[in-house]
Design a protein around this motif. Structure first.
Motif, PDB file in Angstrom:
ATOM      1  N   GLN A  22      51.935  76.087  33.683  1.00 13.76           N
ATOM      2  CA  GLN A  22      53.150  76.489  34.375  1.00 13.76           C
ATOM      3  C   GLN A  22      54.139  75.325  34.454  1.00 13.76           C
ATOM      4  N   ILE A  23      55.312  75.605  34.983  1.00 10.62           N
ATOM      5  CA  ILE A  23      56.338  74.580  35.149  1.00 10.62           C
ATOM      6  C   ILE A  23      56.843  74.610  36.588  1.00 10.62           C
ATOM      7  N   VAL A  24      57.272  73.444  37.050  1.00  8.02           N
ATOM      8  CA  VAL A  24      57.862  73.309  38.384  1.00  8.02           C
ATOM      9  C   VAL A  24      59.224  72.644  38.219  1.00  8.02           C
ATOM     10  N   PRO A  25      60.310  73.410  38.271  1.00  9.93           N
ATOM     11  CA  PRO A  25      61.643  72.804  38.197  1.00  9.93           C
ATOM     12  C   PRO A  25      61.955  72.027  39.484  1.00  9.93           C
ATOM     13  N   MET A  26      62.622  70.908  39.333  1.00 11.62           N
ATOM     14  CA  MET A  26      63.004  70.073  40.475  1.00 11.62           C
ATOM     15  C   MET A  26      64.408  69.540  40.233  1.00 11.62           C
ATOM     16  N   ASN A  27      65.168  69.306  41.326  1.00 11.67           N
ATOM     17  CA  ASN A  27      66.432  68.621  41.126  1.00 11.67           C
ATOM     18  C   ASN A  27      66.193  67.159  40.762  1.00 11.67           C
ATOM     19  N   TYR A  28      65.124  66.582  41.197  1.00 14.22           N
ATOM     20  CA  TYR A  28      64.577  65.364  40.630  1.00 14.22           C
ATOM     21  C   TYR A  28      63.198  65.162  41.228  1.00 14.22           C
ATOM     22  N   HIS A  29      62.303  64.616  40.429  1.00 11.17           N
ATOM     23  CA  HIS A  29      60.926  64.461  40.902  1.00 11.17           C
ATOM     24  C   HIS A  29      60.796  63.256  41.815  1.00 11.17           C
ATOM     25  N   PHE A  30      59.755  63.247  42.602  1.00  7.87           N
ATOM     26  CA  PHE A  30      59.264  62.047  43.265  1.00  7.87           C
ATOM     27  C   PHE A  30      57.923  61.716  42.634  1.00  7.87           C
ATOM     28  N   THR A  31      57.499  60.478  42.728  1.00  7.16           N
ATOM     29  CA  THR A  31      56.304  60.028  42.014  1.00  7.16           C
ATOM     30  C   THR A  31      55.086  60.902  42.302  1.00  7.16           C
ATOM     31  N   THR A  32      54.778  61.088  43.584  1.00  4.98           N
ATOM     32  CA  THR A  32      53.572  61.849  43.917  1.00  4.98           C
ATOM     33  C   THR A  32      53.756  63.343  43.698  1.00  4.98           C
ATOM     34  N   SER A  33      54.967  63.843  43.892  1.00  6.94           N
ATOM     35  CA  SER A  33      55.199  65.274  43.652  1.00  6.94           C
ATOM     36  C   SER A  33      54.960  65.599  42.182  1.00  6.94           C
ATOM     37  N   LYS A  34      55.366  64.711  41.294  1.00 11.30           N
ATOM     38  CA  LYS A  34      55.136  64.919  39.862  1.00 11.30           C
ATOM     39  C   LYS A  34      53.655  64.772  39.527  1.00 11.30           C
ATOM     40  N   ALA A  35      52.996  63.771  40.112  1.00 10.28           N
ATOM     41  CA  ALA A  35      51.590  63.523  39.796  1.00 10.28           C
ATOM     42  C   ALA A  35      50.709  64.703  40.186  1.00 10.28           C
ATOM     43  N   HIS A  36      50.992  65.335  41.321  1.00  7.27           N
ATOM     44  CA  HIS A  36      50.193  66.489  41.739  1.00  7.27           C
ATOM     45  C   HIS A  36      50.357  67.659  40.776  1.00  7.27           C
ATOM     46  N   VAL A  37      51.559  67.820  40.240  1.00  4.70           N
ATOM     47  CA  VAL A  37      51.809  68.915  39.298  1.00  4.70           C
ATOM     48  C   VAL A  37      51.131  68.636  37.959  1.00  4.70           C
ATOM     49  N   THR A  38      51.321  67.420  37.427  1.00  6.26           N
ATOM     50  CA  THR A  38      50.740  67.109  36.128  1.00  6.26           C
ATOM     51  C   THR A  38      49.217  67.037  36.187  1.00  6.26           C
ATOM     52  N   ALA A  39      48.661  66.704  37.347  1.00  5.45           N
ATOM     53  CA  ALA A  39      47.201  66.704  37.496  1.00  5.45           C
ATOM     54  C   ALA A  39      46.615  68.100  37.339  1.00  5.45           C
ATOM     55  N   LYS A  40      47.429  69.115  37.531  1.00  2.10           N
ATOM     56  CA  LYS A  40      47.006  70.511  37.336  1.00  2.10           C
ATOM     57  C   LYS A  40      47.337  71.010  35.928  1.00  2.10           C
ATOM     58  N   ASP A  41      47.672  70.084  35.030  1.00  4.91           N
ATOM     59  CA  ASP A  41      48.043  70.420  33.649  1.00  4.91           C
ATOM     60  C   ASP A  41      49.261  71.330  33.600  1.00  4.91           C
ATOM     61  N   ALA A  42      50.178  71.088  34.511  1.00  9.29           N
ATOM     62  CA  ALA A  42      51.455  71.791  34.529  1.00  9.29           C
ATOM     63  C   ALA A  42      52.563  70.771  34.264  1.00  9.29           C
ATOM     64  N   GLU A  43      53.779  71.257  34.173  1.00 14.84           N
ATOM     65  CA  GLU A  43      54.899  70.417  33.717  1.00 14.84           C
ATOM     66  C   GLU A  43      56.022  70.416  34.755  1.00 14.84           C
ATOM     67  N   VAL A  44      56.586  69.243  34.978  1.00 19.03           N
ATOM     68  CA  VAL A  44      57.785  69.108  35.802  1.00 19.03           C
ATOM     69  C   VAL A  44      59.002  69.153  34.895  1.00 19.03           C
ATOM     70  N   VAL A  45      59.990  69.978  35.275  1.00 17.88           N
ATOM     71  CA  VAL A  45      61.243  70.054  34.524  1.00 17.88           C
ATOM     72  C   VAL A  45      62.375  69.594  35.436  1.00 17.88           C
ATOM     73  N   GLU A  46      63.070  68.532  35.027  1.00 13.90           N
ATOM     74  CA  GLU A  46      64.163  67.981  35.831  1.00 13.90           C
ATOM     75  C   GLU A  46      65.421  68.814  35.628  1.00 13.90           C
ATOM     76  N   LEU A  47      65.961  69.336  36.722  1.00  7.48           N
ATOM     77  CA  LEU A  47      67.185  70.128  36.630  1.00  7.48           C
ATOM     78  C   LEU A  47      68.262  69.568  37.557  1.00  7.48           C
ATOM     79  N   ILE A  48      68.425  68.266  37.510  1.00  3.50           N
ATOM     80  CA  ILE A  48      69.517  67.621  38.231  1.00  3.50           C
ATOM     81  C   ILE A  48      70.810  67.867  37.458  1.00  3.50           C
ATOM     82  N   ARG A  49      71.919  68.033  38.161  1.00  2.00           N
ATOM     83  CA  ARG A  49      73.203  68.158  37.472  1.00  2.00           C
ATOM     84  C   ARG A  49      73.527  66.845  36.758  1.00  2.00           C
ATOM     85  N   PRO A  50      74.247  66.898  35.643  1.00  2.04           N
ATOM     86  CA  PRO A  50      74.477  65.682  34.842  1.00  2.04           C
ATOM     87  C   PRO A  50      75.078  64.521  35.633  1.00  2.04           C
TER      88      PRO A  50
END
Length: 380
Positions: A22-50
C-alpha cells in the motif's frame, strides 16, 4: 488512547492500517512516520506543493498538501491502495512550515469523497495554530480554540507527541469512530501498557492535560514563533542562509547554501551541526540526508533539503541566549570553507541518525579548532 511517545502512536497506526504494497501519501514525511510505513513493506508518497521545497520564499503556508496530486494519485492507483492520508501540521523536515486551514479542509474533503481515512500528526500543531491565526485570511477573528475545533472536525484520527504538543512525555491517538477505536485498542496493551494509561504515568497524563489547555492560549503559543522569527531575521540580515519565511519548531540553517562546496554525499547538514557545536556549544539537529534511510537495494537517496534545526521550544531560552547563538553562528559562516564532510564508521540499518557514528573526512576539525583559538586566544 494514550501511548508512551508520538512514535509509539505512529506504530499503532501502522500496525492497524498499513498493509504490504500500500501507499501512504503525506504532505511531507517525518523520520519515524516513514520508518513505520516502510517497515510494513509499504510506500510513502510525498505530496507537498512545489513551493514547499523552495528554501527562500514569501509563501505563508509552505506545508500545504498538494490536493491536485492527491486526486491524481487516487485516480492512478485507486482509493484501496491508500492505507490512509497523513497530514503533518507543521512540516518538521522542511523547516517547520505550516499549512492552512483552507488546505486542510480541501485535502480531507478529497479523503471523505473517496472513503480514505485522514490522519493528522498534530505534534507541531501549536505553532501551526499561531500561523493560521496570524497569516490566514478569514481566521484572524477566530480564537485558537475555534481554529483547533475546525481542524479536528476534518480528521478521522489525530495523533501527537506530547513532547511537542502538551509539554509532557507521552503521546496520544484521538478518534471519534468506535470502529477505528476497536481496530487499535488491542494494540495499546500489547505494545504500550494498559488501555487507560498506555505506558504513561498518571502524573504525566495530568501534565499533558494542562499543556493541552495552555496550547489554547495565544499569548502562550506565540512566544516560540516570535523567537524563531527574530533569529531567522537576524541571521538573514547577516547573510547567513536560513529557511524563509520563519516557521515553527526552530530556526533552520540551509546547509547546502552554507557549505556549498560540500556534496550531499558528505552530509553537509551533519558537518555544519558539528562545526557549530565546536565553535559555540550550541547543539543543533541535522535534518537532511543523514536523517533519511537507505533504499532496500542499499542506495542512498539524497534529501530534498539539508538543514540544521536550531529548536526554540517556548519558555526554555531567553532572548540573550538566542542572540548568543546568532553571534556564534557568524564565526563558522565566516570560516565555512574550512568545514569538511563526514562519513559513517557505524551505520545502523534502522533510523541510523539516532545512534550511528561518523568521523570527519580529513583534518578539518583540528584545523577549525586551531583557527578558533587563534581568533579568540585568551578570551576563551
Amino acid at each position: 488512547m494514550p501511548a508512551h511517545q508520538g512514535r509509539a502512536a505512529e506504530h499503532i497506526l501502522a500496525q492497524a492500517f498499513v498493509k504490504p504494497g500500500q501507499i501512504v501519501p503525506m504532505n511531507y514525511h517525518f523520520t519515524t512516520s516513514k520508518a513505520h510505513v516502510t517497515a510494513k513493506d509499504a510506500e510513502v508518497v510525498e505530496l507537498i506543493r512545489p513551493e514547499g521545497l523552495k528554501v527562500t520564499s514569501d509563501e505563508h503556508f509552505k506545508g500545504n498538501f498538494d490536493v491536485d496530486a492527491l486526486r491524481a494519485l487516487i485516480a492512478e492507483r485507486g482509493a484501496d491502495a491508500l492505507s490512509y492520508v497523513r497530514i503533518e501540521a507543521g512540516t518538521n523536515l522542511i523547516g517547520g512550515q505550516p499549512l492552512s486551514l483552507a488546505n486542510i479542509r480541501e485535502a480531507t474533503a478529497v479523503c471523505r469523497e473517496h472513503g480514505i481515512m485522514s490522519v493528522l500528526d498534530a505534534s507541531l500543531l501549536a505553532d501551526n495554530l499561531y500561523f493560521i491565526k496570524t497569516r490566514e485570511e478569514g481566521c484572524r477573528e477566530m480564537s485558537i480554540a475555534e481554529i483547533t475545533r475546525a481542524i479536528a472536525d476534518c480528521f478521522d484520527v489525530i495523533h501527537f507527541s506530547a513532547r511537542k504538543l502538551g509539554f509532557g512525555r507521552g503521546g496520544g491517538i484521538c478518534v471519534r469512530d468506535r470502529g477505528l477505536y476497536e481496530q487499535m485498542r488491542g494494540l495499546i496493551p500489547m505494545y504500550e501498557g494498559f488501555l487507560t494509561y498506555g505506558g504513561v504515568s498518571v502524573r504525566e497524563m495530568e501534565a499533558i492535560t494542562v499543556g493541552l489547555d495552555e496550547t489554547m492560549d495565544e499569548d502562550m503559543i506565540n512566544q516560540g514563533p516570535q523567537f524563531i522569527a527574530h533569529m531567522v531575521s537576524e541571521l538573514d540580515a547577516r547573510g547567513i542562509p536560513v529557511i524563509t519565511p520563519a516557521g515553527g519548531l526552530g530556526a533552520h540553517l540551509d546547509a547546502m547554501r552554507f557549505l556549498d562546496h560540500l556534496p550531499q554525499e558528505r552530509y553537509p547538514a551533519g558537518a555544519l551541526a558539528s562545526a557549530l557545536y565546536i565553535a559555540s556549544g550550541v547543539r543543533g539537529m541535522e535534518r537532511g540526508t543523514l536523517s533519511e534511510q537507505r533504499a532496500p537495494d542499499g542506495t542512498e537517496p539524497m534529501a530534498d533539503m539539508e538543514l540544521v534545526r536550531l529548536a526554540l521550544p517556548r519558555r526554555v531560552f531567553t532572548l540573550s541566549q538566542v542572540n548568543y547563538a546568532i553571534d556564534r553562528i557568524s564565526w563558522p559562516h565566516a570560516h565555512r570553507r574550512m568545514i569538511g564532510g563526514l562519513r559513517f564508521i557505524e551505520e545502523p540499518e534502522i533510523l541510523r541518525f539516532f545512534y550511528g557514528r561518523l568521523e570527519p573526512i580529513g583534518g578539518w576539525v583540528d584545523d577549525l579548532v586551531a583557527q578558533f583559538r587563534a581568533d579568540f586566544g585568551a578570551s576563551l
